[in-house]
Design an enzyme around this catalytic site. Sequence first.
Site, PDB file in Angstrom:
ATOM      1  N   LYS B  75     -23.314 -21.000 -40.987  1.00 51.35           N
ATOM      2  CA  LYS B  75     -23.570 -22.407 -41.289  1.00 51.35           C
ATOM      3  C   LYS B  75     -22.246 -23.119 -41.575  1.00 51.35           C
ATOM      4  CE  LYS B  75     -26.760 -25.112 -44.261  1.00 51.35           C
ATOM      5  NZ  LYS B  75     -27.729 -25.006 -45.379  1.00 51.35           N
ATOM      6  N   SER B 150     -32.097 -27.280 -44.389  1.00 52.51           N
ATOM      7  CA  SER B 150     -30.882 -27.764 -43.789  1.00 52.51           C
ATOM      8  C   SER B 150     -30.171 -26.780 -42.857  1.00 52.51           C
ATOM      9  CB  SER B 150     -29.918 -28.172 -44.905  1.00 52.51           C
ATOM     10  OG  SER B 150     -29.523 -27.032 -45.647  1.00 52.51           O
ATOM     11  N   SER B 174     -33.855 -24.371 -47.843  1.00 54.61           N
ATOM     12  CA  SER B 174     -33.057 -24.609 -46.635  1.00 54.61           C
ATOM     13  C   SER B 174     -32.805 -23.401 -45.744  1.00 54.61           C
ATOM     14  CB  SER B 174     -31.709 -25.228 -47.009  1.00 54.61           C
ATOM     15  OG  SER B 174     -31.854 -26.613 -47.224  1.00 54.61           O
TER      16      SER B 174
END
Lengths: 96, 500, 476
Positions: B75, B150, B174
Site C-alpha cells: 500500500k 482504503s 480498511s
Amino acid sequence: MIDREQVLHVARLARLRLDEEEIEPLARELSAILDHVAHIGELDLDGVAPTSHVVEIEDALRADEPHECLPRAVALAQAPAVSPDGKGFAVPSPQA
Amino acid sequence: MSSADIIALSAAEAAHQIATGALSANDLFEAYRARAQADDLNCFTWLASAGGETGAGAAEDLRERPLAGVPLAVKDLFCTAGIPSQSGSKILAGYEPPYTATAVARLQTAGAPLLGKTNQDEFAMGSSNENSAFGPVLNPWDRERVPGGSSGGSAAAVAAGLAPWALGTDTGGSIRQPAALCGIVGLKPTYGAVSRYGMIAFASSLDQAGPLTRDVTDAALLLKHMVGRDPRDATSLRLPTEIELPGREDLKGVRLGVPAELTGGSGEGDAGGRGADGREAGIEPGVLDAFRAALGLAADLGAEIVETVSLPHAPHALSAYYVLAPAEASSNLARFDGVRYGLRAREGATESDLLEMYERTRHDGFGPEVKRRIMLGTYALSAGYYDAYYGRAQRVRTRIAEDFAGAFAEVDFIVTPTAPTVAFELGSKTDDPLAMYMNDYCTVPMSLAGIPAISIPCGLSDGLPIGLQLAGPAFSENELLDAAYALESALGFDGSLARA
Amino acid sequence: MSELEPVIGLEIHVQLKTRTKMFCGCELSFGEPPNTRTCPVCLGLPGALPVANAQAIHLGLVIGLALGSTLAPRSVFHRKNYFYPDLPKGYQISQYDEPLCGGGSLGEVRIHRVHLEEDAAKLTHVGESGRIHGSHESVVDFNRGGTPLAEIVTEPDLRSAEQASEWLKLLRTTLRQLGVSDVNMEEGSLRCDANISLRPTGSQELGTKTELKNMNSFRFIERGIDAEIARQERILNDGGQVEQETLHYDPNSGAITSLRSKEEAHDYRYFPEPDLVPVRIDEQMLARAQGALVELPAARAERFERELGLSADSARMLAFRAEFGGFFEAALSAQVDVASQVLANWVTVELAGRLGDGVDPTGAHVTPRAIAELAGMVSAKQISVGAARQVLDKLIAEGGDPAEIVQAEGLQSLGDPDELADIVAAALAANPDAATRVREGNAKAIGPIVGHVMRETKGRADGGEVTRLVHEQLGV
Ligand SMILES: [Mg+2]
Ligand SMILES: [Zn+2]
C-alpha cells in the site's frame, strides 16, 4: 448545528483555506455527521475510564544511545525551498 | 511453467515451488510484473522496473529465505526508501522517503521483493478507493464497481492476480472491507502486533498493518514475517506465540458468537443491524443469506453457533470511531505544511506570508474527504467540545472493549458479515459521507477494541463476493487463522474468475 | 488609591543533559552545522514515530525529587497542537493533565508542577539585508528540535522582580548541582517566562495576568518584570484593565510588545499522544533517581541551622554559595576547638569579603585548616581579632601556617597583664587631654588612648582588655 462562522474558525485552526463554495456543504455535512455522533451523548458513561490504548505495553522507553543522523543533503532533499546557503529549510517569515 | 500456471499458484505454493527449484524467483517476479504493468484497474501508483531494486536482494539468494522471492505489493502509505510513498495524496505527490517502514523491511529481509506500491484512499480515509488523488481503483469482479477501501489497490491487485499478495492497513476496516468486496482474505492483527513505524499515519491508536491474500494460509505466512516488537514503535509488542501456518480441518468445540447488533437481529424480523439512531446499518439480504449459509457450514464442521451473545455498545462504535479517528488524523496531518517535504502552494500565494502558505498548501494538497475529517477532528478537539466528543468517545471505546471481553467469556470468536453490502457502483455514495461511513459498521468495533479480525470470502451475491468476519480476543491470531482455514476449506470459494 | 502588589509566577524551561533527543536517537547539538543532527523522527517525516528517552525521564524524576514534588506513578504525554515552522509535526509532545511531577517547593516558592516536553527547532529570521526575491524569509535548523526539556512551573509566590531573579538563581544552583542541565541562560539551556499580575496589597484575589516570554539573562528578567509591573500599574492607575496576553520584552529598547494577536487566541487541542504509552515509574527507576540526588542548598541551609546552630544568614550564604559551604565544611572537619558560628563568620564575612565577588576559595592560597586554626587562636585569646585579620591577609596573599605567621610577626596576644597595664599607663600619660575627657564621662575620647596602645603592641592587645585597664587606671 455548525454554522458558517464555526466552519471558518475551525478551518483557521486547521490552517485550511476553504473556497467559498466549499463552506456551506461542509457546514451541512459536518452537522449531519455530528448529529449522528451526538448519540453517544445519550449513553450513561459515569465512572467509565477513557481508553487511549487498548493493549498495555511495557518497556516502551528508549535507552539514551545515539543513532546515526541523516546527512544534511538527505534531510533537505525533499524540501520545497532551501535557504540560499543550502543549509536550511526556507519558509516565509512568521514575522513578515 | 507457463505464466498462467504461475499465476494460478497461491503465494505459499509459489514459495514452495521456488524452494524446491521447480520455479525460479525471477520468472515469478516477471510474470507478476508483466501482469501488473498491464493493469487496467488502476491498482498501482508505482511499479518495479525489470531488474530494478526491490529491496530483497538478488533473486538467487531468495530461494533460501522463508518467503523465497514471492513478490509483494505494498500500500502506498508504507514508506519505501527512494520510492514514491504518497498515501494517495496530492500533498505527497512524488515524495520519496529516506527510509523504509519496518513491516516492509521485515518482509524484504524474509525474501519478499517489492513489486509495486498500490493505490489507496487518500491517507487511508475512505471505503471505496474513490478518494485517491491518483484516481479510483476498479473492482476486478465488475469494473463499474468499487473495490472497497482504503486498501483498495492492494485488494484489487491480489484479487485480479496482479500481485500474489499485498500489504494493507486497517484503521476501521480498511483491510477487511476491501478484502470482502474483492473476494480475498484480509487480516487485521491485534493492535501493536505489527510495527507502525514508516506507515504514514491516519489514526495512530487504530492503524494496524496486515496481509491481503488469496487464502488463509498465505495470510498466515505473510503475517508470520511482519509481526514483532519494534524498538522504533512504542506501541508495538511481541506476540506471546509465533504465528503458525493453519491446518485445522474441523471446528469441533469452537463456539461462534453471532451478536444481534452486527448481524441484523438474528431472525427477529429485523432486516439489518440498527444504528444508535435507528438508522439501518443496511445489511443486504444477499449478504445475510451468504452469512447464514456459512454459519450452517460452520455448524456442520462441529462449531457451536451462539446467538445469545451480545455487544450492546457496538451500535455506538461508528460514532465513537468518527470522533476518535478524525481527531487523531487532524493532528497527524498537521505535519503536511509545505515546509520540509511535499507540496508547497506557490501560485497565487504571496510568498512572504506564512499563514497564506500554510492555508493554500493544505487547500490545494488535500482532497475533500481528508478536509472533511480534518475539520471534524479539529472541531471535536477544540476548546469546549473535547469532553462532549473526544472524551466521551474514549469512554465508549472502553465500553466496547468490555463488551468484547464479556462476549469472549462465552464464545471463542465473534462472527459477522464483514461489510453490509457487496461492492457498490462507483460514484453511488460519494455525495453522502454518512452512507459511506456505514460500510465500516461491522468492522469498526473490533478496531476500537484492538482485537484481531479476519475476513474470508463466503460466497457470491449477484456475482459479487461477500466477506465473513471472524474476530477473536487479543493475541488469538493463531486460533483465528486455524478457524478461518477450516471454514475456508469447507466453503471452497473460487476466486479465479477475477483473475481471468 | 490602594497600593498595588505584584504577583509573579515563573515557568522555567530547562534543557536536560542527555546524550540524545527526547524522542529519537539524534545526539544533542552544540553548535554543529545546521540540519546535521536530524532523523525522520525529529524532522517529523511521514510515518516516523517518537519513543521516549529513558534518561530524560530519569532526569525529570531527579528534579522532581529535589523539589519535593510528588512523582506520578503514571504520567501521560499529550499533543499540543499548533502550527509554526519550528514545530515539525504541527504539535509539540508535552504533558498536560498528568505531568511527571506535581507540587513541591524550593525555598519560599511553591512548585506547581514539573513536566517533560520536546524543544522546538531554531528559526532564524532573515533581516532586511537577507531579503530573498524581495520577500522576508526565515530559515529552519532542526538540530535543536526535539531536545528534551523539563518545564518547571511555580505557584505565584513571588512579589518582586528582584525576588524572582534571586529565586531563579537558587533554582539554577540547585539544577547545576544535580547535574541535570547546563542551566546556561545565554546558551538557552535555561529559559524563563514570567506570569505577572497586580492586585491591591492585602487582597487574596489574583488580577489578570500577562505572560512575559523568554527573557534570556538574569538582568533582563529583572528589568523585564519591572517594566511589565510598571506598565500594568499605569494601566490600572488610569482606571484601565490589563488584558490577558503573551508579551515580549525587548531588552534594547525596554519596550514590551504583544506576541500573538487575539484572533489567533490559542486553542492547543490537547489530547493524549497516541504514539506513546503512559510512562510508569517503577521502583527501579525511583531508586535510581533517589541515588542521583545530592544535598541541595535549601536542605543544606536547614541542616546548618539545625545541626550547627548557625544564624539563618550564615547558613543561607554557605548553602547557596556552595563553594564557601564546601570550604566551611572542610574547615569544620579540621576539628579545631572553635564555635561553628565563629568559624562561619570567618568564612562568610572575613574570607568572602576579602576574596570579593565570584572568587572561589577552593583555589585560593588559604586552606580550610588554616582558617579553622586562625579562628581557634582567636577564640583561645591567643591572638586578637585585629592580629588575626593581619594573619588572614597574609594567608590569602601567600598561604602558609597561621601559627608560624603569628610567631614570625610577633602577633601573639600579650600574655602578661602587668606588661599591658604599663603600656596603658604610658598611653594615658602621653594623652592627658583625652584622659581628662574620659574621666569627665566622654566615652568616645578613649580612641586616641587605645590607638596608642595598639601602636605600641602592634595590634596584639585585646581591645576589650585595654578599655577595661584604661577605665580602671582612671578610676571610672
Ligand atoms: Mg512548555
Ligand atoms: Zn532525530
